[in-house]
Design an enzyme around this catalytic site. Structure first.
Site, PDB file in Angstrom:
ATOM      1  N   GLY A   1     -37.839  62.816  55.472  1.00 40.60           N
ATOM      2  CA  GLY A   1     -37.272  62.261  54.245  1.00 40.60           C
ATOM      3  C   GLY A   1     -35.781  61.978  54.373  1.00 40.60           C
ATOM      4  N   CYS A   2     -35.222  61.343  53.349  1.00 43.68           N
ATOM      5  CA  CYS A   2     -33.823  60.910  53.414  1.00 43.68           C
ATOM      6  C   CYS A   2     -32.842  62.076  53.272  1.00 43.68           C
ATOM      7  CB  CYS A   2     -33.558  59.834  52.366  1.00 43.68           C
ATOM      8  SG  CYS A   2     -34.048  60.283  50.682  1.00 43.68           S
ATOM      9  N   TYR A   3     -32.955  62.831  52.164  1.00 44.93           N
ATOM     10  CA  TYR A   3     -32.088  64.001  52.006  1.00 44.93           C
ATOM     11  C   TYR A   3     -32.285  64.966  53.172  1.00 44.93           C
ATOM     12  CZ  TYR A   3     -30.738  63.223  47.057  1.00 44.93           C
ATOM     13  OH  TYR A   3     -30.182  62.760  45.888  1.00 44.93           O
ATOM     14  N   THR A   4     -33.537  65.109  53.603  1.00 45.42           N
ATOM     15  CA  THR A   4     -33.839  66.078  54.641  1.00 45.42           C
ATOM     16  C   THR A   4     -33.236  65.678  55.979  1.00 45.42           C
ATOM     17  OG1 THR A   4     -35.962  64.963  54.949  1.00 45.42           O
ATOM     18  CG2 THR A   4     -35.957  66.887  53.568  1.00 45.42           C
TER      19      THR A   4
END
Length: 345
Positions: A148-151
């Protein structure tokens, strides 16, 4: 030349994937799908693709044809929908890169607890697709669960510290900010211009679904059970993520050990830019690119390390990372189709 299809091509991640794949010398886009716009042309929905793509969108109901025609299928759908595609293609040689959350977790019970959706493809052979950390597993994977993006921003920030056991993993706090494109293209009142503009707010405090994904990767790297606080924020800009990550250093850890951990892990990574100790990454410096910039600071008063990480959420946080995983899986040069200069200003 690999034949690829994009499932869910009309979201922001799907459109970004089409932009990147157009410049990839070894990828041919054979099918693009949309359930809400089937029968329409992609360049009518995204005018920036005029003269580049004039393909007609088809329905996922043609999955058998899509699978037979494709070496790879990129899935750009909300969570809960990729599993149907995965099951439909499980007996075909077609390989899958899922930009959603359905194949990111080793433990499907964690997925079900956080996403409130039954996992219907528990037995699927899958690997976690954060390229810099899991490229050896990505090479031969049938299904790649794109990070994912935040991750991506947060795990890359903390990975050297966790792997080298320089921090107490029970003290991690991640404070991240994202541009509004991370919320998708659908109309939502909080993302309406008068609601969003000239404002800055947190959301999903203690409940955001990227929390267990970060915990899973850091536990894997450190060998220790990891529980952390993750707070996302919405910033009135279209693209970009800044993740500020805090952790307490273990007794006796020196600034030089921290510096060495980052240099050892990322010094030869093409897509990781190390700004070093006291560096200040900025989202504008990676806009439109697959780069991640990292800088770190050490506070001797609190014995905490603060790591700053920036990415473009639609590229390194979604479509670009998917293509990076595609390159690894195909045995191509990892930067193929991705070696672009960030847009500035």
């Amino acid at each position: 030349m690999k034949k690829v299809s994009v499932i869910g091509a009309t979201g922001y991640a799907g459109a970004e994937l089409l932009r990147i794949l157009h410049n990839h010398p070894e990828a041919q886009v054979v099918h693009i799908t949309s359930e809400s716009h089937a029968g329409e042309y992609i360049d009518d929905l995204y005018p920036h693709l005029r003269g580049i793509y004039n393909q007609k969108l088809i329905s996922m109901k043609e999955m058998d044809k899509i699978g037979k025609d494709s070496d790879f299928v990129f899935i750009c759908l909300p969570h809960g929908h990729a599993m149907k595609v995965g099951k439909a293609l499980e007996n075909m040689p077609t390989r899958i890169i899922d930009l959603g959350a359905d194949y990111r977790f080793d433990d499907t019970d964690i997925y079900e607890a956080w996403y409130k959706v039954e996992h219907t493809h528990k037995e699927a052979p899958r690997v976690y697709g954060l390229a810099e950390l899991y490229r050896d597993q990505v090479k031969d994977a049938k299904i790649i669960g794109n990070a994912g993006c935040y991750t991506t921003a947060s795990i890359l920030a903390l990975a050297p510290l966790a792997k080298n056991k320089l921090i107490d993993v029970s003290t991690i706090v991640v404070d991240a900010k994202s541009g509004v494109s991370g919320a998708g293209r659908g109309a939502k009142l909080p993302n309406h211009f008068p609601e969003l503009y000239d404002s800055f707010k947190a959301y999903g405090v203690a409940t955001h679904r990227h929390t267990p994904e970060i915990e899973q990767a850091l536990a894997d790297l450190s060998g220790e059970s990891t529980v952390l606080n993750f707070t996302p924020h919405l910033v009135p800009m279209s693209r970009g993520i800044l993740s500020t990550c805090y952790a307490t250093l273990k007794a006796g850890v020196t600034p030089e050990q921290v510096d060495k951990a980052y240099e050892d892990m990322y010094g030869k990574e093409f897509f990781i830019r190390l700004l070093g100790r006291n560096g200040y990454p900025a989202t504008k410096n990676v806009r439109g690119s697959n780069y991640c910039e990292l800088g770190w600071h050490i506070d001797p008063r609190t014995n905490r390390v603060i790591v700053l990480s920036v990415i473009d959420n639609l590229v390194k946080g979604a479509a670009g990372q998917a293509v990076q995983n595609f390159n690894i899986a195909c045995g191509f040069e990892e930067k193929l189709g991705l070696d672009v200069v960030p847009m500035y200003p």
